[in-house]
Design a protein around this motif. Sequence first.
Motif, PDB file in Angstrom:
ATOM      1  N   TYR A   1       0.824  -1.205   0.000  1.00 46.50           N
ATOM      2  CA  TYR A   1       0.000   0.000   0.000  1.00 46.50           C
ATOM      3  C   TYR A   1       0.864   1.263   0.000  1.00 46.50           C
ATOM      4  O   TYR A   1       0.502   2.261  -0.637  1.00 46.50           O
ATOM      5  CB  TYR A   1      -0.928  -0.006   1.215  1.00 46.50           C
ATOM      6  CG  TYR A   1      -2.079  -0.975   1.103  1.00 46.50           C
ATOM      7  CD1 TYR A   1      -2.801  -1.099  -0.087  1.00 46.50           C
ATOM      8  CD2 TYR A   1      -2.467  -1.776   2.176  1.00 46.50           C
ATOM      9  CE1 TYR A   1      -3.847  -1.989  -0.193  1.00 46.50           C
ATOM     10  CE2 TYR A   1      -3.523  -2.662   2.079  1.00 46.50           C
ATOM     11  CZ  TYR A   1      -4.209  -2.761   0.889  1.00 46.50           C
ATOM     12  OH  TYR A   1      -5.255  -3.640   0.778  1.00 46.50           O
ATOM     13  N   HIS A   2       1.980   1.238   0.690  1.00 45.55           N
ATOM     14  CA  HIS A   2       2.878   2.393   0.683  1.00 45.55           C
ATOM     15  C   HIS A   2       3.405   2.659  -0.724  1.00 45.55           C
ATOM     16  O   HIS A   2       3.484   3.817  -1.158  1.00 45.55           O
ATOM     17  CB  HIS A   2       4.047   2.158   1.639  1.00 45.55           C
ATOM     18  CG  HIS A   2       3.762   2.526   3.058  1.00 45.55           C
ATOM     19  ND1 HIS A   2       3.130   1.667   3.935  1.00 45.55           N
ATOM     20  CD2 HIS A   2       4.008   3.650   3.770  1.00 45.55           C
ATOM     21  CE1 HIS A   2       3.012   2.250   5.122  1.00 45.55           C
ATOM     22  NE2 HIS A   2       3.525   3.450   5.050  1.00 45.55           N
ATOM     23  N   ASN A   3       3.749   1.596  -1.447  1.00 48.41           N
ATOM     24  CA  ASN A   3       4.246   1.783  -2.806  1.00 48.41           C
ATOM     25  C   ASN A   3       3.163   2.294  -3.746  1.00 48.41           C
ATOM     26  O   ASN A   3       3.398   3.191  -4.552  1.00 48.41           O
ATOM     27  CB  ASN A   3       4.811   0.460  -3.330  1.00 48.41           C
ATOM     28  CG  ASN A   3       6.213   0.187  -2.841  1.00 48.41           C
ATOM     29  OD1 ASN A   3       7.191   0.625  -3.434  1.00 48.41           O
ATOM     30  ND2 ASN A   3       6.320  -0.529  -1.739  1.00 48.41           N
ATOM     31  N   LEU A   4       1.968   1.725  -3.655  1.00 50.34           N
ATOM     32  CA  LEU A   4       0.869   2.197  -4.496  1.00 50.34           C
ATOM     33  C   LEU A   4       0.564   3.662  -4.204  1.00 50.34           C
ATOM     34  O   LEU A   4       0.369   4.468  -5.123  1.00 50.34           O
ATOM     35  CB  LEU A   4      -0.374   1.338  -4.266  1.00 50.34           C
ATOM     36  CG  LEU A   4      -0.326  -0.116  -4.745  1.00 50.34           C
ATOM     37  CD1 LEU A   4      -1.584  -0.853  -4.309  1.00 50.34           C
ATOM     38  CD2 LEU A   4      -0.175  -0.191  -6.260  1.00 50.34           C
ATOM     39  N   HIS A   5       0.486   3.998  -2.929  1.00 51.04           N
ATOM     40  CA  HIS A   5       0.169   5.375  -2.540  1.00 51.04           C
ATOM     41  C   HIS A   5       1.250   6.333  -3.005  1.00 51.04           C
ATOM     42  O   HIS A   5       0.963   7.446  -3.474  1.00 51.04           O
ATOM     43  CB  HIS A   5       0.006   5.440  -1.022  1.00 51.04           C
ATOM     44  CG  HIS A   5      -0.441   6.766  -0.508  1.00 51.04           C
ATOM     45  ND1 HIS A   5       0.442   7.780  -0.177  1.00 51.04           N
ATOM     46  CD2 HIS A   5      -1.680   7.270  -0.265  1.00 51.04           C
ATOM     47  CE1 HIS A   5      -0.216   8.830   0.240  1.00 51.04           C
ATOM     48  NE2 HIS A   5      -1.519   8.554   0.199  1.00 51.04           N
ATOM     49  N   ALA A   6       2.521   5.930  -2.911  1.00 47.89           N
ATOM     50  CA  ALA A   6       3.612   6.804  -3.333  1.00 47.89           C
ATOM     51  C   ALA A   6       3.584   7.051  -4.828  1.00 47.89           C
ATOM     52  O   ALA A   6       3.871   8.163  -5.294  1.00 47.89           O
ATOM     53  CB  ALA A   6       4.951   6.189  -2.923  1.00 47.89           C
ATOM     54  N   VAL A   7       3.208   6.036  -5.614  1.00 47.89           N
ATOM     55  CA  VAL A   7       3.201   6.190  -7.072  1.00 47.89           C
ATOM     56  C   VAL A   7       2.087   7.124  -7.519  1.00 47.89           C
ATOM     57  O   VAL A   7       2.301   8.052  -8.298  1.00 47.89           O
ATOM     58  CB  VAL A   7       3.070   4.808  -7.740  1.00 47.89           C
ATOM     59  CG1 VAL A   7       2.817   4.965  -9.237  1.00 47.89           C
ATOM     60  CG2 VAL A   7       4.337   3.989  -7.525  1.00 47.89           C
ATOM     61  N   VAL A   8       0.873   6.906  -7.030  1.00 47.20           N
ATOM     62  CA  VAL A   8      -0.263   7.694  -7.517  1.00 47.20           C
ATOM     63  C   VAL A   8      -0.270   9.105  -6.949  1.00 47.20           C
ATOM     64  O   VAL A   8      -0.912   9.998  -7.502  1.00 47.20           O
ATOM     65  CB  VAL A   8      -1.599   6.990  -7.207  1.00 47.20           C
ATOM     66  CG1 VAL A   8      -1.678   5.665  -7.941  1.00 47.20           C
ATOM     67  CG2 VAL A   8      -1.778   6.781  -5.716  1.00 47.20           C
ATOM     68  N   HIS A   9       0.442   9.327  -5.834  1.00 49.91           N
ATOM     69  CA  HIS A   9       0.485  10.658  -5.234  1.00 49.91           C
ATOM     70  C   HIS A   9       1.844  11.327  -5.406  1.00 49.91           C
ATOM     71  O   HIS A   9       2.132  12.306  -4.710  1.00 49.91           O
ATOM     72  CB  HIS A   9       0.140  10.585  -3.745  1.00 49.91           C
ATOM     73  CG  HIS A   9      -1.294  10.253  -3.476  1.00 49.91           C
ATOM     74  ND1 HIS A   9      -2.313  11.178  -3.578  1.00 49.91           N
ATOM     75  CD2 HIS A   9      -1.886   9.081  -3.133  1.00 49.91           C
ATOM     76  CE1 HIS A   9      -3.463  10.596  -3.291  1.00 49.91           C
ATOM     77  NE2 HIS A   9      -3.239   9.323  -3.016  1.00 49.91           N
ATOM     78  N   ALA A  10       2.663  10.792  -6.312  1.00 47.56           N
ATOM     79  CA  ALA A  10       3.949  11.432  -6.575  1.00 47.56           C
ATOM     80  C   ALA A  10       3.742  12.813  -7.180  1.00 47.56           C
ATOM     81  O   ALA A  10       2.722  13.092  -7.824  1.00 47.56           O
ATOM     82  CB  ALA A  10       4.792  10.561  -7.510  1.00 47.56           C
ATOM     83  N   ARG A  11       4.716  13.658  -6.979  1.00 44.92           N
ATOM     84  CA  ARG A  11       4.567  15.055  -7.393  1.00 44.92           C
ATOM     85  C   ARG A  11       4.389  15.185  -8.903  1.00 44.92           C
ATOM     86  O   ARG A  11       3.626  16.017  -9.382  1.00 44.92           O
ATOM     87  CB  ARG A  11       5.799  15.840  -6.941  1.00 44.92           C
ATOM     88  CG  ARG A  11       5.760  17.325  -7.290  1.00 44.92           C
ATOM     89  CD  ARG A  11       6.982  18.024  -6.720  1.00 44.92           C
ATOM     90  NE  ARG A  11       8.212  17.385  -7.183  1.00 44.92           N
ATOM     91  CZ  ARG A  11       9.428  17.733  -6.780  1.00 44.92           C
ATOM     92  NH1 ARG A  11       9.555  18.673  -5.853  1.00 44.92           N
ATOM     93  NH2 ARG A  11      10.491  17.119  -7.243  1.00 44.92           N
ATOM     94  N   ASN A  12       5.088  14.348  -9.677  1.00 47.13           N
ATOM     95  CA  ASN A  12       5.028  14.458 -11.133  1.00 47.13           C
ATOM     96  C   ASN A  12       4.068  13.454 -11.761  1.00 47.13           C
ATOM     97  O   ASN A  12       4.037  13.322 -12.988  1.00 47.13           O
ATOM     98  CB  ASN A  12       6.430  14.244 -11.725  1.00 47.13           C
ATOM     99  CG  ASN A  12       7.409  15.296 -11.252  1.00 47.13           C
ATOM    100  OD1 ASN A  12       7.030  16.440 -11.032  1.00 47.13           O
ATOM    101  ND2 ASN A  12       8.666  14.916 -11.082  1.00 47.13           N
TER     102      ASN A  12
END
Length: 664
Positions: A581-592
């Motif tokens: 979940y941390h990886n999914l959240h980081a990808v979809v909420h990345a700055r770019n």
Amino acid sequence: MSDVTKSEAEPTDGRSDGREQTRAESGLEHSSRVDLPSIELPEEVEGNDTFEAEQPPPLPPRPGRANLLRRTSSVAPAAFPSTQASARPRLQATATTAVSRTDIHTQSFQDGSRETSTTSTQRSPPTRAWTGWGSIRRLKIHDGDESASIRSYAPTLEAAGDAESLLGDVLGSEQTSGWHILSKQLVGTVFQLADAPDDEEILHDFDHEFEEVDSLDSSADNEEELLNQWKSKRKHFLILSSAGKPIYNRHGDDNLISGYIGVVQTIISFYESAGDQLKGFTAGGARFVVMAQGPLYLVAISKLGESDSQLRVQLEALYMQILSTLTLPNLTHLFSNRPSTDLRRPLQGTEPLLSALADSFTRGSVPTLFSALECLKIRKSHREVINNTLLLKRCESLLYGLVVAGGRLVSVVRPRRHSLHPSDLRLIFNMLFEAEGVKAGGGENWIPLCLPGFNKNGYLYMYVSFIDQPEDENQKESGEESSATSRQDEVTVLLISANKESFYDLRQMRDDVVEELEKNGSMAIIRRAISRGRYVATDIVPGTVLQHFIYKSRANVQFTMPSYDPYYPSLLARRRLLSLYHNLHAVVHARNAHLKVHHCISRDAVSLAWVTPLFELYCVAGPNANRNALAHNANKVVQWARREEERIFIIGGAVRRFPSIIPA
């Protein structure tokens, strides 16, 4: 003039005209797919060197098309009419200078960097023979479409078919270009997430992560052993002042790691002296994230693969925990008069709260990751009865009133136009259900605290009452073990006021509320909901491939999720799940990033993240789950969440007018 020139100038019959046209166009028809018949040339032309020099060498055949046609002809020979072998090779329909196309993929990371990779679209044909080809038209070879003949017909890559979906323009027959690009990138690609092979070593003996590091003895003979034990921890939190004074660290005492704290303070000061601010760096396989809050430096050191933004949220929660004890004006006043103030003395007694909060981040905290709350699932009518009871029995000094069961919110009374911030509720829940101080007291508690999300400049006063469940004979025989278990599932009433003299008023309100809830049957409903526990994914979608999911309502800032059992019963299994979940959240909420749907494949799981302005959905399935089945089940979860929204979420809560005393 040569013989060839004379032959061209003096045509004698129609066959000579055809020869002349063939020789003239021999260097221009490289893009034609038409096979010309063999032509017999006269002896003087066949032996002429000039004619051989004018004819360019043939182009090599395209491997993909040649192999495909050869393999198809071996399966269904009747579908291909036999023709005379051509003297020239088969050429593609349009001119090209490339042997095969190359797709260029650019991946953006959360730190702003980009990585470019190239992959060829040419694929080798499948090893299994194709059957059922009655006509060459089944290959869908069109002029100008050079990749149509090498399309993969593997079952896992077929279109969604008749699957109904709320994804709209993402799945189904009307697919957007973004989904096509994502689908092409997913073909033959494996995304290494937190459960990659490297994760085996990182999470080895994870159960020992929360064991305390021994203290340094007087002779310091065990210093090296303790340092190795300290370095073996996967996650550290350090809090120090701008003057380099240690304030808090999760593992080890100050004497053991004072040298490391000095190094961290030196690095931060070096960047500040250059007019820059250090935000993070990577060293020794760990990610260091630094956050400056006034006179304090907060540092997170993690080997669990979390993003910088996720670690900053955790550091901010620790900072809020400090403010809940001191308030911002008091903290600023202490360091403005004396920058070298030792803050450990004013914070004495709050170390268990900070450690409980830090350990929850290491285990994986869903409320912290998604900045949302979880509510107890009950019927809308039952929740309205509880809300009306709180409103009916309220006292004048009440600011907020909450009923909590099993660590999940049941009902809330709030002032109009004011809602409790999720970070404030996270601090309250950490104090009540994670740390042992309040629970050990039992009964009722009167706690002054600051809620930074509401007002970081002053204190509020919280009355806490744990309502004991009626014990049956089995519980009486089980003794202390039953008592510890029931403490996790008991009902708690929280009443918050801005008046420090309102203890007796809030106690009377608590007695009236509990009596009314027992009378109208609401207390029994709450206890039955606690005993049932969380639902499982198969209760929502029978036969689903989903093992776990998290659905967050953005408007209500709340989430719901099924039980961890039976797929994630242990602490290590849940940590692996939270890493996904941390990886999914980081990808979809990345700055770019501008992703709406993100599909990931790893060795042990297939996962999907779906983000819209209304909700966020993160779901995990087994490694053999089909992508279309995963998307179809995710769509079913969204439909269920919208249908059951007033059961799984608190919509608005009970709203009242402002109390007579409001904190400044």
